[in-house]
Design a protein around this motif. Structure first.
Motif, PDB file in Angstrom:
ATOM      1  N   GLN A 134       0.830  -1.198   0.000  1.00 31.29           N
ATOM      2  CA  GLN A 134       0.000   0.000   0.000  1.00 31.29           C
ATOM      3  C   GLN A 134       0.871   1.257   0.000  1.00 31.29           C
ATOM      4  N   THR A 135       1.964   1.217   0.747  1.00 31.50           N
ATOM      5  CA  THR A 135       2.891   2.359   0.734  1.00 31.50           C
ATOM      6  C   THR A 135       3.528   2.516  -0.642  1.00 31.50           C
ATOM      7  N   ILE A 136       3.930   1.408  -1.240  1.00 34.60           N
ATOM      8  CA  ILE A 136       4.506   1.439  -2.585  1.00 34.60           C
ATOM      9  C   ILE A 136       3.485   1.967  -3.593  1.00 34.60           C
ATOM     10  N   ARG A 137       2.235   1.540  -3.449  1.00 35.73           N
ATOM     11  CA  ARG A 137       1.163   2.020  -4.338  1.00 35.73           C
ATOM     12  C   ARG A 137       1.046   3.539  -4.262  1.00 35.73           C
ATOM     13  N   LYS A 138       0.998   4.071  -3.057  1.00 33.52           N
ATOM     14  CA  LYS A 138       0.875   5.523  -2.900  1.00 33.52           C
ATOM     15  C   LYS A 138       2.084   6.239  -3.480  1.00 33.52           C
ATOM     16  N   HIS A 139       3.258   5.712  -3.201  1.00 35.88           N
ATOM     17  CA  HIS A 139       4.487   6.328  -3.702  1.00 35.88           C
ATOM     18  C   HIS A 139       4.466   6.429  -5.225  1.00 35.88           C
ATOM     19  N   ARG A 140       4.114   5.365  -5.884  1.00 32.71           N
ATOM     20  CA  ARG A 140       4.175   5.342  -7.349  1.00 32.71           C
ATOM     21  C   ARG A 140       3.053   6.151  -7.988  1.00 32.71           C
ATOM     22  N   LEU A 141       1.888   6.174  -7.352  1.00 33.05           N
ATOM     23  CA  LEU A 141       0.814   7.035  -7.862  1.00 33.05           C
ATOM     24  C   LEU A 141       1.208   8.504  -7.756  1.00 33.05           C
ATOM     25  N   TRP A 142       1.822   8.873  -6.646  1.00 31.88           N
ATOM     26  CA  TRP A 142       2.256  10.268  -6.498  1.00 31.88           C
ATOM     27  C   TRP A 142       3.334  10.606  -7.516  1.00 31.88           C
ATOM     28  N   GLU A 143       4.195   9.661  -7.836  1.00 27.34           N
ATOM     29  CA  GLU A 143       5.206   9.925  -8.861  1.00 27.34           C
ATOM     30  C   GLU A 143       4.553  10.209 -10.211  1.00 27.34           C
ATOM     31  N   VAL A 144       3.530   9.441 -10.554  1.00 30.46           N
ATOM     32  CA  VAL A 144       2.807   9.689 -11.801  1.00 30.46           C
ATOM     33  C   VAL A 144       2.192  11.086 -11.785  1.00 30.46           C
ATOM     34  N   PHE A 145       1.563  11.436 -10.672  1.00 33.32           N
ATOM     35  CA  PHE A 145       0.931  12.748 -10.544  1.00 33.32           C
ATOM     36  C   PHE A 145       1.954  13.873 -10.707  1.00 33.32           C
ATOM     37  N   LEU A 146       3.078  13.741 -10.058  1.00 33.44           N
ATOM     38  CA  LEU A 146       4.107  14.776 -10.103  1.00 33.44           C
ATOM     39  C   LEU A 146       4.655  14.970 -11.520  1.00 33.44           C
ATOM     40  N   VAL A 147       4.841  13.865 -12.250  1.00 30.61           N
ATOM     41  CA  VAL A 147       5.377  13.956 -13.605  1.00 30.61           C
ATOM     42  C   VAL A 147       4.317  14.442 -14.594  1.00 30.61           C
ATOM     43  N   GLU A 148       3.131  13.839 -14.532  1.00 24.01           N
ATOM     44  CA  GLU A 148       2.114  14.122 -15.547  1.00 24.01           C
ATOM     45  C   GLU A 148       1.367  15.435 -15.311  1.00 24.01           C
ATOM     46  N   LYS A 149       1.155  15.780 -14.050  1.00 22.90           N
ATOM     47  CA  LYS A 149       0.307  16.938 -13.764  1.00 22.90           C
ATOM     48  C   LYS A 149       1.078  18.162 -13.290  1.00 22.90           C
ATOM     49  N   LEU A 150       2.216  17.955 -12.641  1.00 23.60           N
ATOM     50  CA  LEU A 150       2.989  19.090 -12.118  1.00 23.60           C
ATOM     51  C   LEU A 150       4.295  19.307 -12.874  1.00 23.60           C
ATOM     52  N   ARG A 151       4.504  18.514 -13.905  1.00 26.13           N
ATOM     53  CA  ARG A 151       5.647  18.687 -14.815  1.00 26.13           C
ATOM     54  C   ARG A 151       7.007  18.540 -14.130  1.00 26.13           C
ATOM     55  N   PHE A 152       7.071  17.700 -13.109  1.00 31.21           N
ATOM     56  CA  PHE A 152       8.368  17.298 -12.567  1.00 31.21           C
ATOM     57  C   PHE A 152       9.028  16.377 -13.598  1.00 31.21           C
ATOM     58  N   SER A 153      10.354  16.357 -13.619  1.00 26.76           N
ATOM     59  CA  SER A 153      11.049  15.361 -14.428  1.00 26.76           C
ATOM     60  C   SER A 153      11.180  14.076 -13.616  1.00 26.76           C
TER      61      SER A 153
END
Length: 220
Positions: A75-94
């Motif tokens: 569950q922690t890994i799930r949250k971590h990876r979903l947030w990574e997607v959000f940061l890259v796709e929606k907030l334009r982090f590299s």
């Protein structure tokens, strides 16, 4: 229901990864190295995790993660990876900027928030580094992958993930023009040092060392 502190979640996630999903026991030194802390601090944390029955720890025999521990780690890994997607796709982090930020966001407790986040992102199956995102039940979608160094000359495939997700490695891949989703063809392999020459998207030729090729995962 078992409640873990952010620090306990981080340790449990590390144990899950080091143990290859609970397939083997790990040592205190392994965990100390991964967490960049002293063995004495690790021993104290293992005692706490053992009391919560998310790991089993016997001195001289190592640490094993329990079934309940696996569920919580996933569950922690799930949250971590979903947030990574959000940061890259929606907030334009590299992709080399997101790991530490996601390390902080992964400890948010709201299940509803994570469900809404998953929905908002379109239920992604993989994070920006190509790692599978566990679903809300802890199921992980896997796909057959080989390292680039395992491919034969003239073999083709798609770059789908990296084994090394350090910022320095990801920046190197950006510099040479290798990215998740790229189509590749192996043009040559050097017997002397194990380096490879690849063609990316039928356009660009890249030379990769043995170490780099061994950290790039391809689906053929």
């Amino acid at each position: 229901m078992i409640q873990l502190t952010p620090a306990e979640e981080s340790y449990l996630k590390a144990i899950y990864h080091i143990s290859d999903g609970g397939k083997r026991s790990v040592s205190t030194n392994d965990i100390s190295f991964q967490m960049k802390t002293k063995p004495a601090s690790v021993s104290d944390m293992l005692r706490r995790l053992g009391e919560k029955e998310v790991i089993e720890y016997r001195k001289y025999y190592g640490v094993n993660i329990t079934e309940e521990g696996k569920k919580l780690a996933l569950q922690t890994i799930r949250k971590h990876r979903l947030w990574e997607v959000f940061l890259v796709e929606k907030l334009r982090f590299s992709w080399d900027e997101v790991h530490e930020v996601a390390d902080e966001l992964e400890h948010i407790k709201s299940k509803l928030l994570i469900q809404r986040l998953d929905e908002y992102l379109g239920f992604p199956k993989f994070d920006p580094h190509g790692d599978p995102i566990p679903d809300e039940y802890g199921d992980v979608r896997s796909r057959p992958r080989l390292t680039l160094s395992e491919l034969d000359i003239n073999a083709t495939g798609q770059l789908v993930a990296v084994k090394d997700s350090s910022a320095a490695f990801l920046r190197y891949l950006d510099k040479v023009g290798a990215y998740i989703g790229a189509r590749i063809k192996v043009l040559d392999k050097v017997e002397f040092d194990g380096s490879v020459e690849i063609l990316v998207d039928n356009k660009k030729t890249i030379f990769m060392s043995k170490d780099v090729a061994g950290n790039v995962l391809v689906m053929v």
